[in-house]
Design a protein around this motif. Structure first.
Motif, PDB file in Angstrom:
ATOM      1  N   UNK A  20     -11.496  50.834 -69.051  1.00 28.65           N
ATOM      2  CA  UNK A  20     -11.536  50.144 -70.345  1.00 28.65           C
ATOM      3  C   UNK A  20     -10.484  50.712 -71.290  1.00 28.65           C
ATOM      4  N   UNK A  21     -10.324  52.016 -71.281  1.00 26.98           N
ATOM      5  CA  UNK A  21      -9.303  52.650 -72.102  1.00 26.98           C
ATOM      6  C   UNK A  21      -7.901  52.191 -71.693  1.00 26.98           C
ATOM      7  N   UNK A  22      -7.627  52.196 -70.404  1.00 28.59           N
ATOM      8  CA  UNK A  22      -6.313  51.752 -69.914  1.00 28.59           C
ATOM      9  C   UNK A  22      -6.088  50.271 -70.189  1.00 28.59           C
ATOM     10  N   UNK A  23      -7.135  49.459 -70.028  1.00 30.35           N
ATOM     11  CA  UNK A  23      -7.048  48.029 -70.292  1.00 30.35           C
ATOM     12  C   UNK A  23      -6.678  47.774 -71.753  1.00 30.35           C
ATOM     13  N   UNK A  24      -7.354  48.473 -72.647  1.00 31.08           N
ATOM     14  CA  UNK A  24      -7.080  48.319 -74.074  1.00 31.08           C
ATOM     15  C   UNK A  24      -5.664  48.767 -74.414  1.00 31.08           C
ATOM     16  N   UNK A  25      -5.229  49.858 -73.848  1.00 28.91           N
ATOM     17  CA  UNK A  25      -3.870  50.357 -74.098  1.00 28.91           C
ATOM     18  C   UNK A  25      -2.817  49.411 -73.521  1.00 28.91           C
ATOM     19  N   UNK A  26      -3.109  48.810 -72.370  1.00 36.71           N
ATOM     20  CA  UNK A  26      -2.149  47.906 -71.731  1.00 36.71           C
ATOM     21  C   UNK A  26      -1.927  46.632 -72.535  1.00 36.71           C
ATOM     22  N   UNK A  28      -1.075  46.342 -75.399  1.00 33.50           N
ATOM     23  CA  UNK A  28       0.092  46.514 -76.264  1.00 33.50           C
ATOM     24  C   UNK A  28       1.406  46.213 -75.548  1.00 33.50           C
ATOM     25  N   UNK A  29       1.407  46.281 -74.232  1.00 32.23           N
ATOM     26  CA  UNK A  29       2.669  46.271 -73.501  1.00 32.23           C
ATOM     27  C   UNK A  29       2.881  45.082 -72.571  1.00 32.23           C
ATOM     28  N   UNK A  30       1.823  44.410 -72.138  1.00 35.13           N
ATOM     29  CA  UNK A  30       1.994  43.309 -71.192  1.00 35.13           C
ATOM     30  C   UNK A  30       1.273  42.065 -71.693  1.00 35.13           C
ATOM     31  N   UNK A  31       1.588  40.939 -71.069  1.00 30.53           N
ATOM     32  CA  UNK A  31       1.002  39.668 -71.492  1.00 30.53           C
ATOM     33  C   UNK A  31      -0.451  39.570 -71.023  1.00 30.53           C
ATOM     34  N   UNK A  32      -1.168  38.639 -71.618  1.00 32.37           N
ATOM     35  CA  UNK A  32      -2.575  38.453 -71.253  1.00 32.37           C
ATOM     36  C   UNK A  32      -2.721  37.975 -69.808  1.00 32.37           C
ATOM     37  N   UNK A  33      -1.758  37.199 -69.319  1.00 37.24           N
ATOM     38  CA  UNK A  33      -1.807  36.746 -67.933  1.00 37.24           C
ATOM     39  C   UNK A  33      -1.693  37.919 -66.972  1.00 37.24           C
ATOM     40  N   UNK A  34      -0.719  38.771 -67.218  1.00 35.11           N
ATOM     41  CA  UNK A  34      -0.539  39.946 -66.364  1.00 35.11           C
ATOM     42  C   UNK A  34      -1.751  40.869 -66.443  1.00 35.11           C
ATOM     43  N   UNK A  35      -2.301  41.008 -67.621  1.00 30.95           N
ATOM     44  CA  UNK A  35      -3.456  41.879 -67.808  1.00 30.95           C
ATOM     45  C   UNK A  35      -4.689  41.336 -67.086  1.00 30.95           C
TER      46      UNK A  35
END
Length: 85
Positions: A20-26, A28-35
Motif C-alpha cells: 500500500x505504501x509503494x502503491x501510494x508513492x507510485x 506520483x510517478x506513473x499513470x493510473x493505467x500502469x499502476x
C-alpha cells in the motif's frame, strides 16, 4: 506463541503495509493505467512471500491462478483491452 505472532507481523508488514505504501508513492510517478496493471501482481507477490518467509506450500491450483493472473496482465499490456462494441 511467538511463531504465530511473527507470521502475523510478516503478513501485516510485507504483504499489506508495504504494498500500500509503494502503491501510494507510485501514484506520483506513473499513470493510473500502469499502476492498475502493477497492482494486479499483488496476489502473486503475496504467494511468493508466503512460500519464502512462511514456508507455505502451494498446490497446482495456486500455480494455475498465478499463471492466469500473469497471462491476463501480459494480454492487457501488449494487446490492449478487447473492444466489445
Amino acid at each position: 506463541n511467538f511463531e504465530t505472532f511473527q507470521d502475523i507481523l510478516t503478513v501485516g508488514l510485507l504483504c499489506t503495509s508495504l504494498p500500500i505504501l509503494f502503491y501510494t508513492e507510485a501514484m506520483k510517478y506513473i499513470t493510473s493505467t500502469e499502476l492498475s496493471i502493477i497492482s494486479v501482481f499483488e496476489p502473486v507477490v503475496t504467494v511468493i512471500v508466503g512460500v519464502i518467509f512462511l514456508h507455505e506450500v502451494i498446490d497446482i491450483n495456486d500455480v494455475y491462478g498465478i499463471l492466469l493472473i500473469l497471462s491476463a496482465c501480459f494480454i492487457i499490456q501488449f494487446k490492449g483491452l478487447p473492444k466489445f462494441y
